[in-house]
Design a protein around this motif. Structure first.
Motif, PDB file in Angstrom:
ATOM      1  N   LYS A   1       0.831  -1.210   0.000  1.00  0.00           N
ATOM      2  CA  LYS A   1       0.000   0.000   0.000  1.00  0.00           C
ATOM      3  C   LYS A   1       0.860   1.253   0.000  1.00  0.00           C
ATOM      4  O   LYS A   1       0.581   2.217  -0.724  1.00  0.00           O
ATOM      5  N   GLU A   2       1.921   1.239   0.802  1.00  0.00           N
ATOM      6  CA  GLU A   2       2.799   2.407   0.907  1.00  0.00           C
ATOM      7  C   GLU A   2       4.031   2.289   0.008  1.00  0.00           C
ATOM      8  O   GLU A   2       4.794   3.248  -0.120  1.00  0.00           O
ATOM      9  N   ASN A   3       4.229   1.131  -0.580  1.00  0.00           N
ATOM     10  CA  ASN A   3       5.401   0.853  -1.419  1.00  0.00           C
ATOM     11  C   ASN A   3       6.700   1.112  -0.653  1.00  0.00           C
ATOM     12  O   ASN A   3       7.640   1.718  -1.167  1.00  0.00           O
ATOM     13  N   VAL A   4       6.764   0.630   0.590  1.00  0.00           N
ATOM     14  CA  VAL A   4       7.972   0.720   1.399  1.00  0.00           C
ATOM     15  C   VAL A   4       8.194  -0.610   2.107  1.00  0.00           C
ATOM     16  O   VAL A   4       7.286  -1.442   2.206  1.00  0.00           O
ATOM     17  N   TYR A   5       9.413  -0.795   2.583  1.00  0.00           N
ATOM     18  CA  TYR A   5       9.742  -1.954   3.408  1.00  0.00           C
ATOM     19  C   TYR A   5       9.817  -1.513   4.864  1.00  0.00           C
ATOM     20  O   TYR A   5      10.604  -0.618   5.207  1.00  0.00           O
ATOM     21  N   THR A   6       8.996  -2.093   5.716  1.00  0.00           N
ATOM     22  CA  THR A   6       9.029  -1.771   7.140  1.00  0.00           C
ATOM     23  C   THR A   6      10.103  -2.607   7.825  1.00  0.00           C
ATOM     24  O   THR A   6      10.389  -3.743   7.438  1.00  0.00           O
ATOM     25  N   VAL A   7      10.704  -2.021   8.869  1.00  0.00           N
ATOM     26  CA  VAL A   7      11.777  -2.693   9.609  1.00  0.00           C
ATOM     27  C   VAL A   7      11.599  -2.443  11.097  1.00  0.00           C
ATOM     28  O   VAL A   7      10.843  -1.554  11.520  1.00  0.00           O
ATOM     29  N   ASP A   8      12.318  -3.211  11.901  1.00  0.00           N
ATOM     30  CA  ASP A   8      12.284  -3.093  13.354  1.00  0.00           C
ATOM     31  C   ASP A   8      13.058  -1.853  13.779  1.00  0.00           C
ATOM     32  O   ASP A   8      14.261  -1.740  13.536  1.00  0.00           O
ATOM     33  N   CYS A   9      12.366  -0.916  14.430  1.00  0.00           N
ATOM     34  CA  CYS A   9      13.004   0.338  14.840  1.00  0.00           C
ATOM     35  C   CYS A   9      14.171   0.111  15.804  1.00  0.00           C
ATOM     36  O   CYS A   9      15.136   0.883  15.810  1.00  0.00           O
ATOM     37  N   ASP A  10      14.095  -0.949  16.613  1.00  0.00           N
ATOM     38  CA  ASP A  10      15.149  -1.199  17.598  1.00  0.00           C
ATOM     39  C   ASP A  10      16.452  -1.656  16.963  1.00  0.00           C
ATOM     40  O   ASP A  10      17.500  -1.665  17.620  1.00  0.00           O
ATOM     41  N   LYS A  11      16.407  -2.034  15.687  1.00  0.00           N
ATOM     42  CA  LYS A  11      17.605  -2.571  15.040  1.00  0.00           C
ATOM     43  C   LYS A  11      18.252  -1.602  14.057  1.00  0.00           C
ATOM     44  O   LYS A  11      19.254  -1.944  13.409  1.00  0.00           O
ATOM     45  N   LEU A  12      17.702  -0.396  13.940  1.00  0.00           N
ATOM     46  CA  LEU A  12      18.195   0.535  12.929  1.00  0.00           C
ATOM     47  C   LEU A  12      19.690   0.799  13.035  1.00  0.00           C
ATOM     48  O   LEU A  12      20.407   0.835  12.031  1.00  0.00           O
ATOM     49  N   ASP A  13      20.162   1.007  14.252  1.00  0.00           N
ATOM     50  CA  ASP A  13      21.573   1.362  14.437  1.00  0.00           C
ATOM     51  C   ASP A  13      22.516   0.212  14.112  1.00  0.00           C
ATOM     52  O   ASP A  13      23.726   0.423  13.965  1.00  0.00           O
ATOM     53  N   ASN A  14      21.979  -1.000  14.021  1.00  0.00           N
ATOM     54  CA  ASN A  14      22.820  -2.168  13.755  1.00  0.00           C
ATOM     55  C   ASN A  14      22.811  -2.603  12.297  1.00  0.00           C
ATOM     56  O   ASN A  14      23.483  -3.566  11.937  1.00  0.00           O
ATOM     57  N   PHE A  15      22.050  -1.899  11.463  1.00  0.00           N
ATOM     58  CA  PHE A  15      22.014  -2.262  10.051  1.00  0.00           C
ATOM     59  C   PHE A  15      23.363  -1.940   9.403  1.00  0.00           C
ATOM     60  O   PHE A  15      24.010  -0.947   9.748  1.00  0.00           O
ATOM     61  N   PRO A  16      23.795  -2.750   8.440  1.00  0.00           N
ATOM     62  CA  PRO A  16      25.091  -2.500   7.793  1.00  0.00           C
ATOM     63  C   PRO A  16      25.044  -1.317   6.831  1.00  0.00           C
ATOM     64  O   PRO A  16      23.967  -0.802   6.500  1.00  0.00           O
ATOM     65  N   GLU A  17      26.218  -0.918   6.369  1.00  0.00           N
ATOM     66  CA  GLU A  17      26.310   0.124   5.363  1.00  0.00           C
ATOM     67  C   GLU A  17      25.879  -0.430   4.002  1.00  0.00           C
ATOM     68  O   GLU A  17      26.031  -1.614   3.717  1.00  0.00           O
ATOM     69  N   LEU A  18      25.341   0.458   3.189  1.00  0.00           N
ATOM     70  CA  LEU A  18      25.046   0.135   1.802  1.00  0.00           C
ATOM     71  C   LEU A  18      26.208   0.675   0.982  1.00  0.00           C
ATOM     72  O   LEU A  18      26.504   1.878   1.028  1.00  0.00           O
ATOM     73  N   VAL A  19      26.888  -0.194   0.253  1.00  0.00           N
ATOM     74  CA  VAL A  19      28.144   0.173  -0.398  1.00  0.00           C
ATOM     75  C   VAL A  19      27.983   0.124  -1.918  1.00  0.00           C
ATOM     76  O   VAL A  19      27.615  -0.914  -2.485  1.00  0.00           O
TER      77      VAL A  19
ATOM     78  N   GLN B   1       8.637   7.068  11.376  1.00  0.00           N
ATOM     79  CA  GLN B   1       7.384   7.814  11.393  1.00  0.00           C
ATOM     80  C   GLN B   1       6.595   7.357  12.613  1.00  0.00           C
ATOM     81  O   GLN B   1       5.981   6.286  12.606  1.00  0.00           O
ATOM     82  N   GLY B   2       6.664   8.159  13.672  1.00  0.00           N
ATOM     83  CA  GLY B   2       6.031   7.763  14.924  1.00  0.00           C
ATOM     84  C   GLY B   2       6.742   6.553  15.499  1.00  0.00           C
ATOM     85  O   GLY B   2       7.959   6.558  15.680  1.00  0.00           O
ATOM     86  N   ASP B   3       6.008   5.493  15.751  1.00  0.00           N
ATOM     87  CA  ASP B   3       6.608   4.277  16.293  1.00  0.00           C
ATOM     88  C   ASP B   3       6.889   3.248  15.203  1.00  0.00           C
ATOM     89  O   ASP B   3       7.183   2.083  15.499  1.00  0.00           O
ATOM     90  N   LYS B   4       6.815   3.659  13.932  1.00  0.00           N
ATOM     91  CA  LYS B   4       7.084   2.756  12.828  1.00  0.00           C
ATOM     92  C   LYS B   4       8.316   3.215  12.060  1.00  0.00           C
ATOM     93  O   LYS B   4       8.593   4.414  11.967  1.00  0.00           O
ATOM     94  N   CYS B   5       9.042   2.247  11.526  1.00  0.00           N
ATOM     95  CA  CYS B   5      10.242   2.562  10.766  1.00  0.00           C
ATOM     96  C   CYS B   5      10.209   1.852   9.409  1.00  0.00           C
ATOM     97  O   CYS B   5       9.636   0.768   9.278  1.00  0.00           O
ATOM     98  N   HIS B   6      10.798   2.477   8.421  1.00  0.00           N
ATOM     99  CA  HIS B   6      10.898   1.858   7.099  1.00  0.00           C
ATOM    100  C   HIS B   6      12.197   2.311   6.445  1.00  0.00           C
ATOM    101  O   HIS B   6      12.839   3.266   6.887  1.00  0.00           O
ATOM    102  N   THR B   7      12.569   1.614   5.407  1.00  0.00           N
ATOM    103  CA  THR B   7      13.769   2.008   4.684  1.00  0.00           C
ATOM    104  C   THR B   7      13.389   2.984   3.574  1.00  0.00           C
ATOM    105  O   THR B   7      12.218   3.130   3.212  1.00  0.00           O
ATOM    106  N   LEU B   8      14.401   3.640   3.037  1.00  0.00           N
ATOM    107  CA  LEU B   8      14.227   4.515   1.884  1.00  0.00           C
ATOM    108  C   LEU B   8      14.767   3.837   0.631  1.00  0.00           C
ATOM    109  O   LEU B   8      15.230   4.488  -0.303  1.00  0.00           O
TER     110      LEU B   8
END
Length: 409
Positions: free
Chosen positions: A312-330, A349-356
């Protein structure tokens, strides 16, 4: 605003000519720096500026977009939903307005489309005023959901001789949702930027660039409140280190517009090597906040971080608690490797997180939108047919490595 990749007709932008003077446009506040400034908005990761059209001038807030070619504003004749409560261009109220009698129908990515009547009139953008400038006045607009702007400053899809690209019939999709285009001959007045270089302020450099300055409000610091458009050269005071120049794709390797596309040789995500097809490229687009990847690649990346696709939103949702541990995109380009931290390509966005990082319809090519371009001082150099990347002062999370040398910080 989201993916803005031009499908159908697009008018040329930029040619080789003119400036020793720099024009910098802070996209939020005026400043007394001596540059030409205007008050603009930073809307969902894209840059928005003011265009003045006509005599006397009529003002419009428009998107600065290197991913499309036509500069347009809404028309007073527009009655579609997106034009509600908007002031439109009134040709009859401008003493310098001339109708060309042409009508263009344009489709952008994610369902945006317009019908536009083509006029010539006095147009002022980025501190430069051009008489008899060709532009579109949109009589129908659909899919533009931003309240802060309606219209586009097209800075892409042009050729060296001032040509522009019309949609070729019976051709498959190429980059993102954009179709292959064949070059047509455009009137001299089609290119706003090239005209501005030629007639204003003794410009000698056909270069322009964008960068943003960041706030320091914790997690959201990558969502900058101030952006800049530098027209007519390079402002060497705003970046540190040196500029990584990436040559545009060879004209023999791309059947559509080459601007602003560069060869992409490798992509890695943590320990995952992304398989790229032969002659893959990446287009730099300021008209979208997203990085757009082929669907299979987007799935591979998000599988590695347990991302779930929201159709519906054309995005991938992810766990907000894990954002800082995601690897670099190279990303590896010709001669340089760029490392993009997760803070650049994730959003809360509020209590929800997604990638760009989102899907596109192409099997091999990428679009690098604001999640990438806003991390750097991004320079668009038509004269040398290249894109430049530099690290803005005060920004240290992203890294640029020249092959065989240490990183640029």
């Amino acid at each position: 605003m989201h993916a803005f990749v031009l499908f159908a007709a697009a008018i040329a932008i930029l040619a080789q000519s003119a400036s020793s003077a720099l024009v910098s446009i802070p996209l939020h506040r005026r400043s007394a720096t001596g540059f030409t400034n205007t008050d603009l908005t930073y809307d969902d990761g894209v840059l928005v500026g003011t265009a003045s059209v006509g005599n006397p001038p009529q003002q419009f807030e428009i998107l600065f977009d290197t991913g499309s070619g036509l500069t347009w504003v809404p028309s007073s004749e527009c009655t579609s939903g997106d034009c509600k409560n908007r002031e439109g261009y009134k040709a009859s109220q401008s003493s310098t307005s001339v109708s060309t009698g042409q009508i263009y129908k344009l489709s952008y990515g994610q369902g945006q489309c317009i019908d536009a009547k083509i006029y010539t009139d006095t147009v002022s953008i980025a501190g430069s005023t051009v008489a008899n400038q060709q532009f579109g006045a949109a009589t129908r607009v659909s899919g533009f959901n931003s309240q802060s702007y309606l219209g586009v400053f097209g800075l892409g899809d042009f050729s060296n001789n001032g040509g522009y690209y019309l949609n070729a019939t019976a051709k498959p999709n190429t980059i993102g949702s954009s179709e292959i285009r064949r070059r047509q001959t455009a009137p001299t007045s089609a290119s706003y930027a090239s005209n501005a270089f030629m007639v204003n302020n003794n410009y000698t450099s056909p270069q322009f660039g964008t960068y943003v300055t960041s706030t320091s409000n914790g997690f959201g610091k990558r969502w900058h409140t101030k952006g800049h458009f530098i027209f007519g050269g390079i402002d060497h005071s705003v970046y540190k280190g040196s500029i990584a120049y990436l040559p545009l794709v060879d004209s023999c390797d791309d059947n559509s517009s080459r601007f602003w596309k560069v060869p992409l040789t490798c992509v890695k995500f943590g320990h995952v090597d992304i398989k790229l097809q032969h002659n893959a490229n990446a287009a730099f687009s300021t008209g979208t906040s997203f990085i757009s990847a082929p669907t299979k690649v987007a799935e591979t990346i998000h599988d590695a971080i347990n991302g779930e696709y929201d159709p519906k939103e054309n995005v991938y949702t992810v766990d907000c608690d894990k954002l800082d541990n995601f690897p670099e995109l190279v990303f590896t380009f010709n001669g340089y490797t760029v490392k993009l931290p997760s803070s650049a390509w994730t959003a809360r966005q509020g209590d929800k997180c997604h990638t760009l990082i989102r899907r596109n319809s192409h099997s091999k090519n990428w679009i690098l939108g604001g999640a990438f371009t806003n991390t750097f001082y991004t320079i668009f150099d038509l004269g040398s047919e290249r894109v430049g990347l530099a690290i803005p002062k005060g920004q240290c999370d992203a890294k640029i490595y020249k092959h065989g040398q240490k990183s640029k910080k």
